[in-house]
Design a protein around this motif. Structure first.
Motif, mmCIF file in Angstrom:
data_model
loop_
_atom_site.group_PDB
_atom_site.id
_atom_site.type_symbol
_atom_site.label_atom_id
_atom_site.label_comp_id
_atom_site.label_asym_id
_atom_site.label_seq_id
_atom_site.Cartn_x
_atom_site.Cartn_y
_atom_site.Cartn_z
ATOM 1 N N UNK A 100 32.458 31.421 36.763
ATOM 2 C CA UNK A 100 31.310 32.176 36.277
ATOM 3 C C UNK A 100 31.761 33.561 35.830
ATOM 4 N N UNK A 101 30.784 34.394 35.443
ATOM 5 C CA UNK A 101 31.030 35.801 35.133
ATOM 6 C C UNK A 101 29.842 36.597 35.647
ATOM 7 N N UNK A 102 29.660 37.818 35.176
ATOM 8 C CA UNK A 102 28.584 38.649 35.713
ATOM 9 C C UNK A 102 27.199 38.138 35.349
ATOM 10 N N UNK A 103 27.110 37.218 34.395
ATOM 11 C CA UNK A 103 25.817 36.600 34.079
ATOM 12 C C UNK A 103 25.427 35.563 35.114
ATOM 13 N N UNK A 171 26.074 41.920 43.894
ATOM 14 C CA UNK A 171 27.394 42.517 43.732
ATOM 15 C C UNK A 171 28.015 42.111 42.417
ATOM 16 N N UNK A 172 28.433 40.852 42.331
ATOM 17 C CA UNK A 172 28.992 40.343 41.080
ATOM 18 C C UNK A 172 27.985 40.466 39.947
ATOM 19 N N UNK A 173 26.727 40.164 40.229
ATOM 20 C CA UNK A 173 25.695 40.202 39.192
ATOM 21 C C UNK A 173 25.339 41.592 38.715
ATOM 22 N N UNK A 177 29.243 43.252 31.271
ATOM 23 C CA UNK A 177 30.287 42.335 30.807
ATOM 24 C C UNK A 177 31.633 43.048 30.691
ATOM 25 N N UNK A 178 31.630 44.315 30.267
ATOM 26 C CA UNK A 178 32.896 45.045 30.145
ATOM 27 C C UNK A 178 33.483 45.353 31.521
ATOM 28 N N UNK A 179 32.626 45.655 32.503
ATOM 29 C CA UNK A 179 33.124 45.885 33.859
ATOM 30 C C UNK A 179 33.715 44.606 34.440
ATOM 31 N N UNK A 180 33.059 43.486 34.188
ATOM 32 C CA UNK A 180 33.598 42.219 34.671
ATOM 33 C C UNK A 180 34.957 41.940 34.030
ATOM 34 N N UNK A 181 35.081 42.207 32.739
ATOM 35 C CA UNK A 181 36.369 42.006 32.066
ATOM 36 C C UNK A 181 37.444 42.893 32.697
ATOM 37 N N UNK A 184 38.520 41.354 35.952
ATOM 38 C CA UNK A 184 39.343 40.160 35.775
ATOM 39 C C UNK A 184 40.725 40.502 35.222
ATOM 40 N N UNK A 185 40.843 41.580 34.463
ATOM 41 C CA UNK A 185 42.174 42.028 34.044
ATOM 42 C C UNK A 185 43.016 42.379 35.259
ATOM 43 N N UNK A 186 42.370 43.003 36.234
ATOM 44 C CA UNK A 186 43.071 43.323 37.484
ATOM 45 C C UNK A 186 43.441 42.043 38.227
ATOM 46 N N UNK A 187 42.487 41.123 38.341
ATOM 47 C CA UNK A 187 42.729 39.867 39.059
ATOM 48 C C UNK A 187 43.866 39.083 38.417
ATOM 49 N N UNK A 188 43.936 39.096 37.096
ATOM 50 C CA UNK A 188 44.928 38.298 36.375
ATOM 51 C C UNK A 188 46.269 39.006 36.218
ATOM 52 N N UNK A 189 46.394 40.225 36.753
ATOM 53 C CA UNK A 189 47.645 40.964 36.596
ATOM 54 C C UNK A 189 48.783 40.235 37.294
ATOM 55 N N UNK A 190 49.963 40.298 36.683
ATOM 56 C CA UNK A 190 51.145 39.645 37.242
ATOM 57 C C UNK A 190 51.928 40.629 38.097
#
Length: 731
Positions: A100-103, A171-173, A177-181, A184-190
Motif C-alpha cells: 500500500x501507500x499513504x492512500x 500514522x501511515x495515512x 504522497x511526497x512524504x511517503x515517497x 520509502x526512499x529511506x526504506x529502500x536505501x542500500x
C-alpha cells in the motif's frame, strides 16, 4: 489448514480465506469459537519484569516469519479470550497481506505463505524477506469488522487490534504522497547509503502495543480508534514517530565515542487515582519519584546500581548507530486526597524501591543537538515476597532530548510523559497473573544526565559561582496542618576551599523561593515567598563502587546544612559547568525550611550577555492548585523563540491531568496549547526573566547559551501555578 503460496500477480492481492462467514452471525461466531493458545503468549497471564507491556511470542519462528494475533473489543467477540487492555483474542475469518501507500489502497500482492498453528494463531512467511517499511499491511477480517497492522514489527509478534489500526490509519495515512515517497526512499536505501530511520516502523508498530489504555466493552473498532485519537499522549507519540521517519540523512548522525556512561538525576511528578484502599472511595493522588542508588546483595557479594544512562556506538553496514539504555532505581512517596479533605501519605513503608528502566534501542543524533527516538519502559514488580505483589506498567514515550557536547556528549537533558498503572498480581503455577488495577498514574519526568568522569576531582569546582534552581515537594498528610507543600528556589551558590579542597568545598547560598501550600482543614491554597540561607553546607565526592574498586565518576554529596536531616546526592558534568542533585527527605530541624523530595540544578555563571536570538524546546511540568482541584501540566513540543534582546514568543503545547476533589474524579490526559508574547530581561551573570502579565519565568541560561532552567509562577487566578521547565536549543 494446508499451506498456501500466493503468486506474485500485480492485479491480485495476497488473501487467504481462513473461514467462510458473513453477516452479523459471523461476529458472534468469532467470539464463541474456543481458543487454545499456548501458555505464556497472553500477556494477561504472566506479568514479566524483563519485558515491556506487550508479550513477545516469537519463539519457533524462522528468520523470515512473523506470528499474528488478532485482538478485538468485547462488543465484536464477547466470548473471545480476554487479554490486556480489555481486548479479546479471536481467530480471524480472513487475513490479507498487500502493498500500500499513504492512500491505504491495496496496490500489489506480496509473496507470502500462511499457515495456521495448533494454537489458533497464524504464521506468515515472507518469501522475499521480512518487511522493513510501512508499505506492507496485514489486514484481518472478523465478521464485518476490519482491522489492519503494519507487517514490520520489532519482535515479529504482530498484534492486529485497534492500536495497530490507529497506526495504519492515522500514522501511515497522515502522509502526503511526497512524504511517503521520502519515507520509502529511506526504506529502500542500500548499505552504501543506509538511511537508519527505515527501522522506525518496526519500533513504532511494536511499541503502540505497550500502551496500557483499556478499550470499553461496548466500543466498536471505529469507536476505539476514535478514543485513541482523543488520547493526546498516545496520538502525539504516533505523530512524533511518523515525523521521526522523515528526518533526512544529512541531519541524522551518531555519537563518535564507543560508549559514554552518564550519572542520572531524575525527578518524576505524578497525578493519578488510587483504587488500592476501597474505604477511601478512589481518591486522587499526587506522587513524587526521585533517583536512588540501589544495593544488591546475595551469597556472591554486594553490587551497586547507580542511576544512569549509557549511549553506545556500533556499526551497521559501516554506518554509525547510537543505542541508548537507562536504569534509574527510584523511591516514591504519594499523597491521597479525599473529597472530605482527608490526606493520606504513603511512603517507603508502602512503596518499595522500584526501577525506571528503558529497553535498549537505537536513536538518532539530529544536527548534533537532539537525541530523538521512541522509548519503551520495562515493567517492574515490587513486593515479590510479600502479601501484596504489585506489577508496574509504563507507557512508551517519544524522547526529544538535548545533547550537549556534540557527537561526544557531556550532558543529555530531557522532559517526557508516561502514563502507567499499578496492578495487583497473584501467583498461579509459577506465573504472576494480573488482577485488579490498584492505581492509574500520569507521570511527568524531568531528567538530567551528566557524563561520568574517570577521576573527577573537587578542584574542578573550586572557586566557581553558580546560578541555582530547585523544585521540591513535601508530602505530610495524616492530619497535618499543611499536608502538602511545593516550593521552587532561584538564586546562587559560591563554592570555596574550606581548608580541605580535596575532600570538601564550602557552599555559600543565596536563594529566594516561591511556594504553594494546601491547607489541611479546608483544602484551600496559600502562597509563600521568602529567602533561604542554609548554613554549613559542603560539597564532597561520592565514590562509585565499581567492579574495579572505588572510583570518582563525578557523583557528589551535598550536606543538608546545620540542623537539617536527609540526603542530597547528585553529580557534575566533567568540566564542572553543570551540577544536578536529588533531594531526599530534606527536613529543617527548626521547621521553616522543610523541603522534602526534589531536584536542584546549578550552572556556572556567565559573564556574557544572555542570548537574544534562537529557538528552544521547552519541557517540564507545573502544578495547578485550587480548593476543589489539582492539575498537573506537562510541557512537550513547546517552543520558546527569542525575538529580540527584550522580547520572546512562547508556543505552549503539552498535556494536562485534572483531579476534581469534590467528585473524586481524575480525567484522562488532555491537550493544552497557547501562544504568549513575553517580555525578556537579561539580569546579568546568566540570570534571565520572561514575563507576560502575572506569568513569570525566572531562572538562568547556561554559559554556552544552549539551555535555560526556569521557575514558572502564576498566582493571579484562583488556581495557583508553580512549575519547573528547561528550554534547550533547537537546530
Amino acid at each position: 489448514m494446508p499451506k498456501v503460496r500466493l503468486p506474485v500477480l500485480p492485479p491480485l492481492f495476497c488473501a487467504v480465506m481462513l473461514a467462510a462467514c458473513g453477516g452479523s452471525d459471523a461476529v458472534s461466531e468469532a467470539g464463541s469459537r474456543p481458543n487454545s493458545f499456548p501458555e505464556g503468549t497472553n500477556a494477561l497471564e504472566d506479568f514479566d519484569t524483563g519485558s515491556t507491556g506487550d508479550s513477545n511470542n516469537a519463539s519457533g519462528l524462522a528468520s523470515n516469519e512473523l506470528r499474528v494475533t488478532v485482538e478485538v473489543p468485547r462488543s465484536v467477540a464477547p466470548d473471545g479470550e480476554l487479554t490486556r487492555r480489555n481486548l479479546r483474542i479471536v481467530e480471524p475469518d480472513r487475513l490479507e497481506v498487500y502493498q500500500t501507500d499513504s492512500s491505504l489502497r491495496q496496490l500489489a500482492s506480496v509473496d507470502i505463505t500462511i499457515r495456521k498453528e495448533d494454537s489458533g494463531r497464524h504464521i506468515i512467511s515472507f518469501n522475499d524477506g521480512l518487511p522493513v517499511g510501512p508499505n506492507i499491511v496485514i489486514e484481518a477480517s472478523v465478521g464485518n469488522t476490519i482491522l489492519r497492522s503494519l507487517a514490520a514489527d520489532e519482535d515479529r509478534d504482530v498484534k492486529i487490534n485497534p492500536f495497530s489500526e490507529y497506526l495504519v490509519n492515522n500514522g501511515l495515512g497522515s502522509y502526503t504522497s511526497s512524504e511517503f515517497d521520502q519515507v520509502m526512499e529511506c526504506v529502500d536505501s542500500e548499505s552504501e547509503s543506509l538511511c537508519l530511520n527505515k527501522y522506525v516502523w518496526a519500533t513504532v508498530n511494536d511499541q503502540v502495543h505497550d500502551f496500557e489504555i483499556s478499550i470499553p466493552d461496548n466500543y466498536s473498532v471505529p469507536m476505539a480508534v476514535s478514543m485513541l485519537a482523543n488520547r493526546p499522549d498516545f496520538a502525539n507519540y504516533v505523530a512524533r514517530m511518523t515525523d521521526y521517519a522523515l528526518i533526512d540523512s544529512s541531519s541524522a548522525g551518531a555519537i563518535t565515542a564507543s560508549a559514554i556512561d552518564f550519572n542520572s538525576v531524575l525527578l518524576g511528578i505524578e497525578l493519578g487515582q488510587s483504587f488500592r484502599e476501597p474505604s477511601l472511595n478512589n481518591p486522587g493522588q499526587w506522587g513524587v519519584r526521585i533517583a536512588q542508588e540501589e544495593v544488591l546483595q546475595d551469597v556472591n557479594g554486594v553490587a551497586y546500581v547507580y542511576p544512569g544512562l549509557t549511549l553506545t556506538n556500533f556499526d551497521v553496514f559501516n554506518v554509525r548507530v547510537t543505542s541508548l539504555a537507562s536504569d534509574v532505581p527510584y523511591i516514591r512517596e504519594t499523597l491521597m486526597q479525599t473529597n472530605g479533605n482527608g490526606f493520606y501519605k504513603r511512603g517507603s513503608d508502602t512503596w518499595a524501591l522500584n526501577g525506571h528502566t528503558t529497553a535498549p534501542g537505537a536513536a538518532t543524533l539530529q544536527d548534533d543537538l537532539r537525541l530523538v527516538t521512541g522509548r519503551a519502559l520495562y515493567q517492574s514488580i515490587t513486593g515479590r515476597d510479600s502479601s501484596e505483589v504489585i506489577g508496574w506498567t509504563r507507557n512508551p514515550f517519544y524522547l526529544d532530548a538535548y545533547v550537549g557536547g556534540g557527537d561526544t556528549p557531556t550532558e543529555v537533558l530531557a522532559g517526557y510523559f508516561s502514563a502507567g498503572k499499578a496492578i495487583e498480581l497473584i501467583e498461579t503455577g509459577g506465573e504472576l497473573k494480573r488482577q485488579d488495577t490498584l492505581e492509574d498514574h500520569y507521570l511527568s519526568v524531568f531528567e538530567v544526565n551528566l557524563a561520568r568522569s574517570q577521576d573527577f576531582a573537587l578542584s574542578t569546582l573550586d572557586g566557581k559561582t553558580y546560578n541555582v534552581i530547585s523544585f521540591s515537594m513535601l508530602l505530610t498528610g495524616n492530619n497535618a496542618a499543611i499536608p502538602m507543600s511545593i516550593a521552587s528556589d532561584v538564586g546562587s551558590w559560591s563554592l570555596a576551599d574550606a581548608g580541605s579542597p580535596e575532600t570538601a568545598l564550602a557552599v555559600t547560598e543565596s536563594l529566594t523561593f516561591q511556594g504553594l501550600e494546601r491547607v489541611g482543614s479546608d483544602g484551600t491554597i496559600a502562597t509563600t515567598t521568602g529567602a533561604r540561607l542554609a548554613s554549613g553546607r559542603a560539597l564532597s565526592l561520592r565514590p562509585s563502587q565499581l567492579s574495579t574498586g572505588a572510583q570518582n565518576t563525578g557523583r557528589l554529596d551535598l550536606s543538608v546544612g546545620n540542623g537539617n536531616t536527609g540526603t542530597i546526592i547528585g553529580a557534575s558534568s566533567p568540566d564542572g559547568t553543570l551540577l544536578a542533585f536529588n533531594l531526599n527527605d530534606v527536613l529543617d530541624g527548626n521547621g521553616p525550611d522543610d523541603l522534602g523530595d526534589g531536584l536542584i540544578v546549578a550552572a556556572e555563571q556567565s559573564t556574557s550577555p544572555a542570548p537574544d536570538t534562537g529557538s528552544y524546546r521547552l519541557q517540564g511540568f507545573a502544578f495547578g492548585l485550587e480548593t476543589d482541584s489539582n492539575r498537573l501540566m506537562h510541557f512537550q513540543d513547546a517552543t520558546l523563540t527569542l525575538d529580540s534582546p527584550i522580547s520572546a514568543t512562547l508556543q505552549l503545547n503539552g498535556l494536562e491531568i485534572q483531579h476534581t476533589v469534590s467528585s473524586q474524579s481524575v480525567g484522562k490526559p488532555a491537550s493544552m496549547a497557547d501562544q504568549l508574547s513575553l517580555a525578556y530581561t537579561d539580569n546579568g551573570s546568566g540570570r534571565i526573566a520572561l514575563t507576560n502579565g502575572n506569568l513569570e519565568l525566572t531562572g538562568f541560561v547556561t554559559a554556552d547559551q544552549q539551555t535555560m532552567f526556569l521557575r514558572l509562577v502564576d498566582n493571579s487566578a484562583a488556581e495557583k501555578v508553580l512549575g519547573l521547565v528547561m528550554a534547550t536549543r533547537l537546530p
